[in-house]
Scaffold this motif. Structure first.
Motif, PDB file in Angstrom:
ATOM      1  N   VAL A   1      46.197  32.924  33.964  1.00  0.00           N
ATOM      2  CA  VAL A   1      47.393  32.546  33.197  1.00  0.00           C
ATOM      3  C   VAL A   1      48.598  32.717  34.120  1.00  0.00           C
ATOM      4  O   VAL A   1      48.723  33.749  34.772  1.00  0.00           O
ATOM      5  CB  VAL A   1      47.601  33.469  31.966  1.00  0.00           C
TER       6      VAL A   1
ATOM      7  N   ILE B   1      54.336  36.623  26.940  1.00  0.00           N
ATOM      8  CA  ILE B   1      53.704  37.803  26.345  1.00  0.00           C
ATOM      9  C   ILE B   1      53.794  38.946  27.352  1.00  0.00           C
ATOM     10  O   ILE B   1      53.555  38.748  28.546  1.00  0.00           O
ATOM     11  CB  ILE B   1      52.252  37.500  25.879  1.00  0.00           C
TER      12      ILE B   1
ATOM     13  N   LYS C   1      52.296  42.468  28.478  1.00  0.00           N
ATOM     14  CA  LYS C   1      50.999  43.125  28.292  1.00  0.00           C
ATOM     15  C   LYS C   1      50.872  44.400  29.117  1.00  0.00           C
ATOM     16  O   LYS C   1      51.367  44.475  30.240  1.00  0.00           O
ATOM     17  CB  LYS C   1      49.867  42.156  28.707  1.00  0.00           C
TER      18      LYS C   1
ATOM     19  N   GLY D   1      41.694  46.608  23.570  1.00  0.00           N
ATOM     20  CA  GLY D   1      41.671  46.641  22.106  1.00  0.00           C
ATOM     21  C   GLY D   1      42.908  46.036  21.458  1.00  0.00           C
ATOM     22  O   GLY D   1      43.245  46.366  20.331  1.00  0.00           O
ATOM     23  N   GLY D   2      43.558  45.122  22.199  1.00  0.00           N
ATOM     24  CA  GLY D   2      44.703  44.423  21.621  1.00  0.00           C
ATOM     25  C   GLY D   2      45.982  45.252  21.524  1.00  0.00           C
ATOM     26  O   GLY D   2      46.966  44.802  20.956  1.00  0.00           O
ATOM     27  N   ARG D   3      45.985  46.456  22.118  1.00  0.00           N
ATOM     28  CA  ARG D   3      47.194  47.283  22.016  1.00  0.00           C
ATOM     29  C   ARG D   3      48.114  47.101  23.224  1.00  0.00           C
ATOM     30  O   ARG D   3      47.673  46.766  24.316  1.00  0.00           O
ATOM     31  CB  ARG D   3      46.816  48.753  21.857  1.00  0.00           C
TER      32      ARG D   3
ATOM     33  N   GLU E   1      53.040  37.339  31.035  1.00  0.00           N
ATOM     34  CA  GLU E   1      52.307  36.079  31.160  1.00  0.00           C
ATOM     35  C   GLU E   1      52.950  35.029  30.270  1.00  0.00           C
ATOM     36  O   GLU E   1      53.535  35.356  29.236  1.00  0.00           O
ATOM     37  CB  GLU E   1      50.858  36.249  30.657  1.00  0.00           C
TER      38      GLU E   1
ATOM     39  N   LEU F   1      50.337  31.361  25.579  1.00  0.00           N
ATOM     40  CA  LEU F   1      49.735  30.073  25.208  1.00  0.00           C
ATOM     41  C   LEU F   1      49.721  29.995  23.682  1.00  0.00           C
ATOM     42  O   LEU F   1      49.321  30.948  23.016  1.00  0.00           O
ATOM     43  CB  LEU F   1      48.326  29.965  25.777  1.00  0.00           C
TER      44      LEU F   1
ATOM     45  N   HIS G   1      39.623  31.312  22.588  1.00  0.00           N
ATOM     46  CA  HIS G   1      39.124  32.416  23.419  1.00  0.00           C
ATOM     47  C   HIS G   1      37.707  32.039  23.851  1.00  0.00           C
ATOM     48  O   HIS G   1      36.802  31.963  23.023  1.00  0.00           O
ATOM     49  CB  HIS G   1      39.122  33.728  22.614  1.00  0.00           C
TER      50      HIS G   1
ATOM     51  N   GLN H   1      39.680  35.571  15.346  1.00  0.00           N
ATOM     52  CA  GLN H   1      40.047  36.970  15.544  1.00  0.00           C
ATOM     53  C   GLN H   1      41.065  37.402  14.503  1.00  0.00           C
ATOM     54  O   GLN H   1      41.880  36.620  14.052  1.00  0.00           O
ATOM     55  CB  GLN H   1      40.716  37.153  16.919  1.00  0.00           C
TER      56      GLN H   1
ATOM     57  N   GLU I   1      40.903  38.655  31.250  1.00  0.00           N
ATOM     58  CA  GLU I   1      40.363  39.948  31.680  1.00  0.00           C
ATOM     59  C   GLU I   1      38.852  39.864  31.854  1.00  0.00           C
ATOM     60  O   GLU I   1      38.210  38.931  31.390  1.00  0.00           O
ATOM     61  CB  GLU I   1      40.709  41.064  30.681  1.00  0.00           C
TER      62      GLU I   1
HETATM   63  P1  ADP Z   1      42.673  43.406  25.204  1.00  0.00           P
HETATM   64  O1  ADP Z   1      42.041  43.975  26.433  1.00  0.00           O
HETATM   65  O2  ADP Z   1      43.676  44.351  24.588  1.00  0.00           O
HETATM   66  O3  ADP Z   1      41.677  42.880  24.228  1.00  0.00           O
HETATM   67  P2  ADP Z   1      43.235  40.705  26.281  1.00  0.00           P
HETATM   68  O4  ADP Z   1      43.986  40.472  27.522  1.00  0.00           O
HETATM   69  O5  ADP Z   1      41.745  40.515  26.336  1.00  0.00           O
HETATM   70  O6  ADP Z   1      43.593  42.170  25.707  1.00  0.00           O
HETATM   71  O7  ADP Z   1      43.805  39.777  25.131  1.00  0.00           O
HETATM   72  C1  ADP Z   1      43.336  39.888  23.808  1.00  0.00           C
HETATM   73  C2  ADP Z   1      43.767  38.709  22.969  1.00  0.00           C
HETATM   74  O8  ADP Z   1      45.212  38.595  22.995  1.00  0.00           O
HETATM   75  C3  ADP Z   1      43.272  37.362  23.461  1.00  0.00           C
HETATM   76  O9  ADP Z   1      41.975  37.068  22.992  1.00  0.00           O
HETATM   77  C4  ADP Z   1      44.343  36.436  22.857  1.00  0.00           C
HETATM   78  O10 ADP Z   1      44.078  36.311  21.473  1.00  0.00           O
HETATM   79  C5  ADP Z   1      45.627  37.237  23.013  1.00  0.00           C
HETATM   80  N1  ADP Z   1      46.305  36.939  24.306  1.00  0.00           N
HETATM   81  C6  ADP Z   1      46.235  37.649  25.466  1.00  0.00           C
HETATM   82  N2  ADP Z   1      46.967  37.050  26.454  1.00  0.00           N
HETATM   83  C7  ADP Z   1      47.534  35.932  25.917  1.00  0.00           C
HETATM   84  C8  ADP Z   1      48.386  34.875  26.420  1.00  0.00           C
HETATM   85  N3  ADP Z   1      48.810  34.843  27.689  1.00  0.00           N
HETATM   86  N4  ADP Z   1      48.742  33.883  25.571  1.00  0.00           N
HETATM   87  C9  ADP Z   1      48.312  33.899  24.269  1.00  0.00           C
HETATM   88  N5  ADP Z   1      47.511  34.837  23.738  1.00  0.00           N
HETATM   89  C10 ADP Z   1      47.122  35.869  24.536  1.00  0.00           C
END
Ligand code: ADP
Length: 448
Positions: A131, A156, A158, A164-166, A200, A203, A208, A232, A287
């Motif tokens: 990304v 976004i 990150k 875990g989405g946190r 990033e 999107l 996914h 999700q 990831e």
């Molecule tokens: P985690 O390790 O916390 O699960 P990820 O990087 O795998 O984090 O991202 C988890 C979810 O977050 C993705 O499946 C998507 O739904 C959303 N996401 C992450 N990065 C992006 C991005 N650049 N644009 C849009 N959605 C994102």
């Protein structure tokens, strides 16, 4: 090959590993907390050791308790399942220091992929598409705002240490940047003890898509296609399928080769998942998970392989049982995650199971550690089972899922089963037309 392995996990995944070990003629050792003394994985393993009180920190996450259990029982290797210690590089190091084998990748691979900035840099250098975003960490708000202008909103923010989405926050425009940046940093600090964040491009309508890879640690690696896990809730998967309904055979072969070549180059060993967002025909790496995934059975179904068996084989120094050309897709598979949760809020619903009946028949697999009379303890994850179906094509798999859900009985606690009955009535689920936001929107209108 090992004579005896220990499973440092609980629930359906511990049982999954016991089953693979038994078919291979390997003895299995279950570990459990006092809350899990009556658990199915304990009953099914050849031996069991109580390793501590209910709290995970003092049992399933305790290095000394798990290493001691290996020494007491003479287990030679440890399978970590998913979650708990499966991606803990320090644990892997300690396992090796004790002359034991970790059934999974090396500590170094876990470390590299566990830090999301390093993971992204590594993947970029290996030719994997990423990304668009910041080059490494973003330390100040000024820097973040400047990047937002350059890249264009939405973006976004990150957490480098995220999982875990946190620690993820979206800024739709420049006005939202300050708040998003500060919240992502403080959430990340609180959850992971590290406030480093990166940025990033956000999107807006991606799917996914994750590619299953497998390496032998000696420079050979294959891919086993992709899974679509776009459905999700709060970045947690609830419904997964393989192959992905939006991915063509050409796209699969191309991205699969990029992924297999990348992990071959770093001598990756065992199962791994390279996660992408997929939008308008393009893949963007987000990831890599250096472990077996919850949703691995859909891949097993369409390729007819046992991924846990392969993990155990390569950990013992043997070869994989397949090469890339042996891996041909057969049909379509779908998994739904059954959680002990009460709708519409998905609040945990532990308690005693008064009646349990698992579905069966052609193409149905139920991975669960439930039984009649079992009391689901309140201390752990709410996943109580996975229903996996396999059909000759996607419509057959969907019809089979509908039929199997109709046979499934789990009484005594609330579960997410009704959610799947409702989803199966949706045209978008049948046409496969959904992205990562579809379920959240649907939940707002149907359960809000
Ligand atoms: P985690 O390790 O916390 O699960 P990820 O990087 O795998 O984090 O991202 C988890 C979810 O977050 C993705 O499946 C998507 O739904 C959303 N996401 C992450 N990065 C992006 C991005 N650049 N644009 C849009 N959605 C994102």
């Amino acid at each position: 090959m090992f004579n005896k392995i220990l499973i440092a996990n609980r629930g359906e995944i511990a049982l999954r590993v016991v089953r693979a070990a038994r078919e291979m003629g390997i003895a299995s050792v279950a570990v459990h907390s006092t809350a899990d003394a009556d658990a199915m994985h304990v009953r099914m393993a050849d031996e069991s050791v109580c390793i501590g009180p209910p709290s995970s920190a003092q049992s399933y996450l305790s290095f000394p308790a798990i290493i001691s259990a290996c020494e007491i029982t003479g287990a030679e290797a440890i399978h970590p399942g998913y979650g708990f210690l499966s991606e803990n590089a320090q644990f892997v190091q300690i396992v090796e220091d004790h002359g034991l084998t970790f059934i999974g990748p090396t500590a170094e691979h876990i470390r590299v992929m566990g830090d999301k900035i390093t993971a992204k840099d590594t993947m970029k250098a290996l030719g994997v598409p990423c990304v668009p975003g910041s080059d490494g960490g973003v330390a100040t708000l000024d820097e973040a705002k400047k990047l937002g202008e350059e890249m264009g909103y939405p973006v976004i923010i990150k957490a480098t240490a995220g999982g875990g989405g946190r620690g993820m926050k979206v800024a739709q425009n420049a006005g939202e940047m300050e708040r998003a940046f500060m919240t992502a940093r403080s959430e990340s600090k609180a959850a992971f003890g590290n406030d480093e964040v990166y940025i990033e491009k956000y999107l807006t309508t991606p799917r996914h898509i994750e590619v299953q890879v497998f390496g032998d640690g000696k420079g050979r690696a294959v891919h086993l296609g992709e899974r679509d896990c776009s459905l999700q809730r709060r970045h947690q998967k609830v419904f997964e399928e393989a192959p992905g309904p939006a991915i063509s055979a050409e796209e699969r072969a191309a991205i699969g080769k990029v992924c297999a070549d990348a992990v071959a180059k770093i001598n990756y060993i065992g199962a791994g998942t390279i996660e992408f967002l997929y939008e308008k025909g393009e893949f963007f790496f987000i990831e890599m998970n250096t472990r077996l995934q919850v949703e691995h059975p859909v891949t097993e179904a369409i390729f007819g392989v046992d991924l846990v068996r392969e993990q155990i084989r390569v950990a013992s120094g043997m070869d994989m049982t397949f090469q890339q050309e042996d891996l041909q897709i057969n049909g379509h598979s779908i998994e739904v995650r059954l959680n002990a949760e009460k709708l519409p809020n998905f609040s945990p619903s532990p308690g005693r199971i008064t009646q349990y009946h698992a579905p069966g028949g052609l193409g149905v697999r139920m991975d669960s550690a439930l039984y009649d009379g079992y009391a689901i303890p309140p201390y752990y994850d709410s996943l109580i089972g996975k229903l996996i179906v396999h059909g000759r094509d996607r419509p057959e798999a969907l019809a089979r899922l509908n039929r199997a859900l109709g046979e499934l009985i789990i009484d005594g606690v609330d579960t997410t089963i009704p959610l799947f009955h409702e989803l199966l009535a949706e045209g978008d689920i049948h046409s496969g037309d959904y992205n990562i936001h579809w379920l959240e929107h649907w939940l707002e209108t149907h359960m809000g």
